[in-house]
Scaffold this active site. Structure first.
Site, PDB file in Angstrom:
ATOM      1  N   SER A 170      46.865  50.652  37.723  1.00 23.28           N
ATOM      2  CA  SER A 170      47.998  50.395  36.856  1.00 23.28           C
ATOM      3  C   SER A 170      49.076  51.510  36.611  1.00 23.28           C
ATOM      4  O   SER A 170      49.633  52.014  37.681  1.00 23.28           O
ATOM      5  CB  SER A 170      47.873  49.410  35.425  1.00 23.28           C
ATOM      6  OG  SER A 170      48.870  48.940  35.035  1.00 23.28           O
ATOM      7  N   ASP A 176      49.179  39.157  40.571  1.00 21.60           N
ATOM      8  CA  ASP A 176      49.098  39.837  39.481  1.00 21.60           C
ATOM      9  C   ASP A 176      50.195  39.390  38.298  1.00 21.60           C
ATOM     10  O   ASP A 176      51.464  39.042  38.743  1.00 21.60           O
ATOM     11  CB  ASP A 176      49.599  41.441  39.831  1.00 21.60           C
ATOM     12  CG  ASP A 176      49.686  42.274  38.855  1.00 21.60           C
ATOM     13  OD1 ASP A 176      49.382  41.734  37.559  1.00 21.60           O
ATOM     14  OD2 ASP A 176      49.728  43.430  39.066  1.00 21.60           O
ATOM     15  N   HIS A 196      45.939  41.202  37.411  1.00 22.55           N
ATOM     16  CA  HIS A 196      46.045  42.569  37.437  1.00 22.55           C
ATOM     17  C   HIS A 196      44.608  43.321  37.235  1.00 22.55           C
ATOM     18  O   HIS A 196      44.605  44.281  37.625  1.00 22.55           O
ATOM     19  CB  HIS A 196      46.872  42.851  36.044  1.00 22.55           C
ATOM     20  CG  HIS A 196      47.366  44.243  35.689  1.00 22.55           C
ATOM     21  ND1 HIS A 196      48.301  44.979  36.459  1.00 22.55           N
ATOM     22  CD2 HIS A 196      46.975  45.090  34.890  1.00 22.55           C
ATOM     23  CE1 HIS A 196      48.277  46.100  36.132  1.00 22.55           C
ATOM     24  NE2 HIS A 196      47.667  46.498  35.089  1.00 22.55           N
TER      25      HIS A 196
END
Length: 826
Positions: free
Chosen positions: A689, A762, A796
Site C-alpha cells: 500500500s 482492490d 487490498h
C-alpha cells in the site's frame, strides 16, 4: 550517487502519458499465465500452518471462548458471486457479507476454576458440542448475563442463528438460513438474555431485478456550484440498475427472536442500516437509508433517518433526518453537520447521546468551540440537555456511572488529544481535564482505561471501590522498547500508582482485570521464541497461572536472531528498525542478501518521530504478509525501519517527502552494511500500500537498492486529487507536491527491477488496480525492468491460498534473480 536527476516536466509528461495510454511496446509478446505456481515447501508449510485461536472473555470474566481458525479459503470460494455496490461487498446468494473471517470450531475454558484454586494445572479446553459440520462461525456475542453465546453460521443458502449454552458447552440452531447480514448488522442481545434483535430476509421477497438488455438512457450527473469534495472511493453505484439491486438486498425485516426460535417481526421491511437496543431492552435505535443516493460516495454517506422505536415498531422519537453528506470538507477534523455519533448511554436504562458541530463541521475555520454534546432520557418528550461543549473536535466517550464519564477531544494540526472527567447525571458540574498530550508522543501515553461489563452487558469504566479510581492499561513505550503496564489512576487527586509492568525477556500485556480491587488480572504474554498465551496473574502474591498453551505455529523459524537497532539520519532524526538473521547464522558466513520492508509515516516533531515503536521481546507472527518468510531462504531482514516524514511548525511533512525518504533509507542501508550483515549490492526494498508507494519512490530517487517489491500501491497522485494518506491539500493547492511525490512522474528514473503485485478487485480508496497497470505500462514503455502480477478476485489484502502461494513464488523468483544473484548476471 544515491539521488537521481530530473528532466523537464513537459517532456516527461508527454513521454509518460504516451506510455501509460498505449500498449507496452517493449514487450516482445504478451505474457501468458502458467497458472498458479507454488513456492518451495518451507513457504507452503508456513502458509498452511495451523493458526492460533481467537480468544474472547465472557462479561463476568468467568469463561474464555476459543474460536478455532481454518486455513485460508480457496480461490474457488473467493470467486463465488459477489455484488459490489455503494462501497459494500456482499454475497447475494447468502445475503451475507463477503470477505469475512470465520471460525470453524469453539472451545470453552473456565477462568473461575483457576482463580478459585480448583485447578492447579493447565485448565482443560472444553469442546463445544452440537456444532454443524464445516461451520462458518461469525458475529459471536455473549449474552449480558454471560450464560449464553449467540453466533451466526453461514451456509451455502444463507445465514443461520445459533446459540451456545455455556454451562452445558452445547450449541443449537435457533433460526434457519433467513438472517440478513448484507448490511453487516449482527444479532444483538436484549436485556434479560432471553432474546435477540435480528435483521431477517423479508418474507416473500421476489427475485433480484434483472439487468436490462439495453440501457434506457445515459447516466448523467450535475453539480450546481457547491463544493462536494470526495476521496477516490471504490465499488460505487453507477446506474439505476445498481440502485435497484442495492435496494433489493439492503432491504431487511427487523425482528425479535426468542431462544426457542419464536420470531416477532417489528415494523415493515426497510433499508435498515443499523440497529441498537437500549440498555434496558425497551427501545431500539434504528437507522434507515433514504434516497437520493450518490454515485461518488459510499452508503454510509447516504441520507439517513434515525429514530427510536418501541418493541412494537412504533416511532417514539425522530432523532435525525440526515441529508446526503457530500459536502464535508476534506480537512482533517471536519465532520458532517447535524446530529452525529448517536448512541445509548451504556450506564443508563435508555438515554440518548449525540454530538453536534458548532463550527459548521469545517475544521479549517476559527471557532471558540467545535462541538456541543447532548443527552436525552426516555420517554424523549423533553428538550435535549446541553451537556458539554468541546474546544477541540469531539473524539469519543467512555461511560462509567452517573458521576463519571471520560470525554475525549482531538485536534489534528497539533496532534493534540485531551480527556475530561465529566458527570453525565449532573450537567452543572464543570468537567475536569485529566489528560492533555500529543498523541505522537508514545512515551507520554498514560494508556487506556480498563473496562468491565455492567448488568446490561455493556462495556463501562472499571472503577475501584471508591468509584473514582480507574485502572489504566498502556503499551509503555520507552527508549528500550514497549513495556506494557497497569496503573491505578485517582481521577480526584491525579495520583498514579504502578501495579504491573512487563519485564524482559517477555512482552506481557494486561487484558482484563477480574474485580474492582485489581488483584487478579488476565495477561497475554509472549517472547521471541514463545507464542502469545494467556495467564492469570495475582498482583498481590506475584504468582501466575497459565491459562492456555498454544503451540508455536512456525517452528521453522525457531532460533532466529532478533535485535532492535538504533541509528541516526543525516539530519539528526533518530531511527529504529528490527534486524532479523536466519536461524543458525554466523558472522563467519559473511554478509547476506537483505529484504527491507517499511511503511513511511508523517510526524509534526522530529523528537516524536525518533521514538522507539516496538519491543525486542515480541513474538513475530509470520504469514504471507511478513518479510520474515525470507529468513527461511537465506536472507537477512530489516523489518519496519522507520521512515518518518517530518513537518514541524507550519511546514507540511510532504513538502520534503522525497528528500526525507531517501535520507531514512540511506541511514538504514548504511547501518546494516556497517554491521557486516548486509551486502550493499544485494538489498531489496518492499512494502504494501503506502509502503509500495514508498518503494517505487526509492527506486526512482535513489540507487540504494538492487530491486523492489511493491504490493497494491498507488503511484500517480493526480488520480487521488482530494488528498491521500495524511495529505490534506488538494492537487490544485499543492500541484508540485503531488507531482514530486508521484513515482509515475519519475518512471524514467526507475532503473532497478520492480515487481508490482496488485489485487484485481482492490477496494481501498486511492489504490485502484489501474494504478499498478498504468505504472507498469510507463516502466515498460520507457525500457524499465518490471513485472506486473494481477491477482484475480483479490482486494487490498489477499486471501485465497492459491493467491498467497503464487505471491510467494513470484517474490521468491524475483528476489533470487535480482537480489540473491545480483552481479552474477551482469
Amino acid at each position: 550517487m544515491s539521488r537521481k536527476t530530473r528532466i523537464p516536466s513537459l517532456l516527461l509528461l508527454t513521454a509518460l502519458f504516451a506510455a501509460a495510454l498505449s500498449p507496452a511496446l517493449s514487450e516482445v509478446s504478451a505474457s501468458e499465465s502458467d497458472g498458479y505456481m507454488l513456492p518451495n515447501q518451507t513457504l507452503v508449510d508456513i502458509i498452511d500452518a495451523r493458526r492460533t485461536p481467537w480468544v474472547t472473555l465472557g462479561p463476568k470474566r468467568q469463561w474464555m471462548l476459543l474460536r478455532e481458525r481454518p486455513g485460508y479459503p480457496s480461490i474457488a470460494e473467493l470467486a463465488e458471486r459477489e455484488l459490489r455496490l455503494a462501497g459494500m461487498r456482499f454475497k447475494p446468494d447468502q445475503d451475507a457479507e463477503s470477505r469475512t473471517w470465520s471460525a470453524n470450531g469453539l472451545k470453552l475454558l473456565s477462568v473461575d476454576e483457576v482463580r478459585g484454586g480448583e485447578i492447579a494445572e493447565l485448565p482443560p479446553e472444553i469442546p463445544v458440542a452440537g456444532l454443524p459440520s464445516d461451520p462458518r462461525i461469525e458475529n459471536v456475542a455473549w449474552s449480558p448475563d454471560g450464560s449464553k453465546v449467540a453466533f451466526t453460521n453461514t451456509t451455502s443458502t444463507g445465514v443461520e442463528l445459533w446459540m451456545l449454552d455455556v454451562e452445558d458447552a452445547e450449541a443449537r440452531r435457533i433460526l434457519g438460513p433467513v438472517v440478513s447480514m448484507t448490511a453487516a448488522i449482527p444479532p444483538k442481545w436484549l436485556y434479560g438474555s432471553s432474546s435477540l434483535v435480528c435483521c431477517l430476509v423479508p418474507d416473500g421477497r421476489g427475485p433480484e431485478p434483472q439487468k436490462p438488455a439495453a440501457p434506457d438512457g445515459p447516466v448523467t450527473r450535475e453539480t450546481k456550484g457547491e463544493a462536494t469534495p470526495a476521496r477516490t472511493y471504490q465499488d460505487l453505484l453507477g446506474s439505476t440498475y445498481d440502485e435497484e439491486l442495492f435496494e433489493h438486498y439492503l432491504t431487511s425485516q427487523l425482528a425479535i427472536v426468542s431462544l426457542d426460535g419464536t420470531v416477532e417481526r417489528i415494523g415493515p421491511a426497510d433499508m435498515l442500516w443499523d440497529v441498537h437496543p437500549s440498555p434496558d431492552g425497551e427501545y431500539l435505535l434504528v437507522s434507515r437509508l433514504r434516497r437520493p443516493y450518490s454515485y461518488l460516495l459510499p452508503a454510509y454517506r447516504f441520507p439517513e433517518l434515525l429514530e427510536v422505536w418501541d418493541l412494537d415498531g412504533n416511532v417514539v422519537y425522530e432523532v435525525a433526518d440526515l441529508p446526503l453528506r457530500d459536502n464535508i470538507p476534506i480537512t482533517r477534523g471536519s465532520v458532517a453537520t447535524g446530529r452525529r455519533g448517536v448512541e445509548w448511554r451504556a450506564d443508563a436504562p435508555a438515554t440518548l447521546f449525540w454530538a453536534e458541530a458548532l463550527d459548521g463541521g469545517d475544521a479549517s475555520v476559527e471557532a471558540e468551540f467545535r462541538d456541543r454534546l447532548y443527552l436525552l432520557e426516555a420517554p424523549f418528550g423533553a428538550e435535549p440537555t446541553e451537556w458539554l461543549k468541546t474546544e477541540l473536535r469531539f473524539y469519543g466517550i467512555n461511560w462509567g456511572h452517573g458521576g463519571l464519564a471520560l470525554v475525549s477531544e482531538y485536534w489534528w494540526p497539533t496532534r493534540t488529544i485531551r480527556t475530561w472527567k465529566a458527570a453525565p447525571d449532573d450537567p452543572d458540574v464543570a468537567p475536569e481535564l485529566v489528560v492533555d498530550r500529543v498523541w505522537e508522543d508514545r512515551y507520554a501515553d498514560p494508556g487506556q482505561p480498563a473496562t468491565t461489563r455492567n448488568s446490561y452487558g455493556l462495556s463501562v469504566l472499571l472503577t475501584a471501590d471508591d468509584a473514582n479510581t480507574l485502572y489504566m492499561i498502556g503499551e509503555g513505550a520507552s527508549p528500550e522498547g514497549d513495556r506494557p503496564f497497569l496503573d491505578s489512576f485517582d481521577t480526584v487527586s491525579g495520583d498514579t500508582h504502578r501495579l504491573f509492568r512487563s519485564e524482559a525477556p517477555y512482552y506481557e500485556r494486561p487484558v482484563a482485570l477480574l474485580s474492582k480491587r485489581g488483584r487478579y488480572v488476565i495477561t497475554r504474554r509472549e517472547a521471541v521464541e514463545e507464542v502469545p498465551n494467556y495467564f492469570l496473574r495475582d498482583l498481590a502474591s506475584g504468582g501466575t497461572h497459565r491459562l492456555t498453551d498454544f503451540p508455536h505455529p512456525t517452528p521453522q523459524l525457531k532460533g532466529l536472531s532478533k535485535e532492535l537497532i538504533r541509528y541516526e539520519r543525516a539530519d539528526g532524526v533518530d531511527l529504529t528498525g528490527t534486524l532479523y538473521l536466519p536461524p543458525g547464522y554466523s558472522e563467519d558466513e559473511g554478509p547476506l542478501p537483505v529484504v527491507m520492508w517499511a511503511y513511511p509515516r508523517e510526524f509534526k516533531s522530529s523528537d516524536t518521530a525518533g521514538q522507539v515503536t516496538d519491543s525486542p521481546h515480541r513474538f513475530d507472527w509470520i504469514g504471507w504478509w511478513s518479510p520474515l518468510l525470507w529468513l527461511t531462504q537465506g536472507y537477512a531482514v530489516l523489518d519496519g525501519p522507520t521512515m518518518p516524514i517530518v513537518g514541524e511548525g507550519d511546514e507540511e511533512p510532504n513538502d520534503t517527502y522525497v528528500e526525507q525518504l531517501v535520507m531514512s533509507a540511506e541511514a538504514a542501508v548504511d547501518e546494516v552494511v556497517r554491521r557486516g550483515v548486509a551486502d550493499s549490492s544485494r538489498i531489496a526494498i518492499g512494502g504494501h500500500s503506502y509502503g509500495a508507494f514508498m518503494t517505487a519512490n526509492l527506486l526512482a530517487h535513489s540507487d540504494l537498492f538492487a530491486a523492489g517489491l511493491a504490493r497494491t500501491g498507488a503511484y500517480n497522485r493526480t488520480l487521488t486529487p482530494f488528498g491521500f494518506q495524511s495529505e490534506e491539500r488538494t492537487l490544485w493547492e499543492a500541484p508540485d507536491v503531488y507531482f514530486e511525490m508521484s513515482p509515475f512522474m519519475h518512471a524514467h528514473k526507475v532503473n532497478e527491477p520492480l515487481l508490482l503485485i496488485h489485487g484485481e478487485a482492490d477496494s481501498n480508496p486511492g489504490t485502484f488496480p489501474m494504478q499498478s497497470e498504468r505504472f507498469y505500462n510507463a516502466l515498460s514503455g520507457l525500457g524499465g525492468t518490471a513485472r506486473l502480477v494481477m491477482l484475480p478476485h483479490e482486494s487490498h489484502s489477499y486471501r485465497a491460498r492459491e493467491s498467497l502461494l503464487h505471491l510467494l513464488w513470484e517474490t521468491q523468483e524475483w528476489l533470487g534473480r535480482h537480489v540473491k544473484q545480483a552481479g552474477e548476471n551482469d
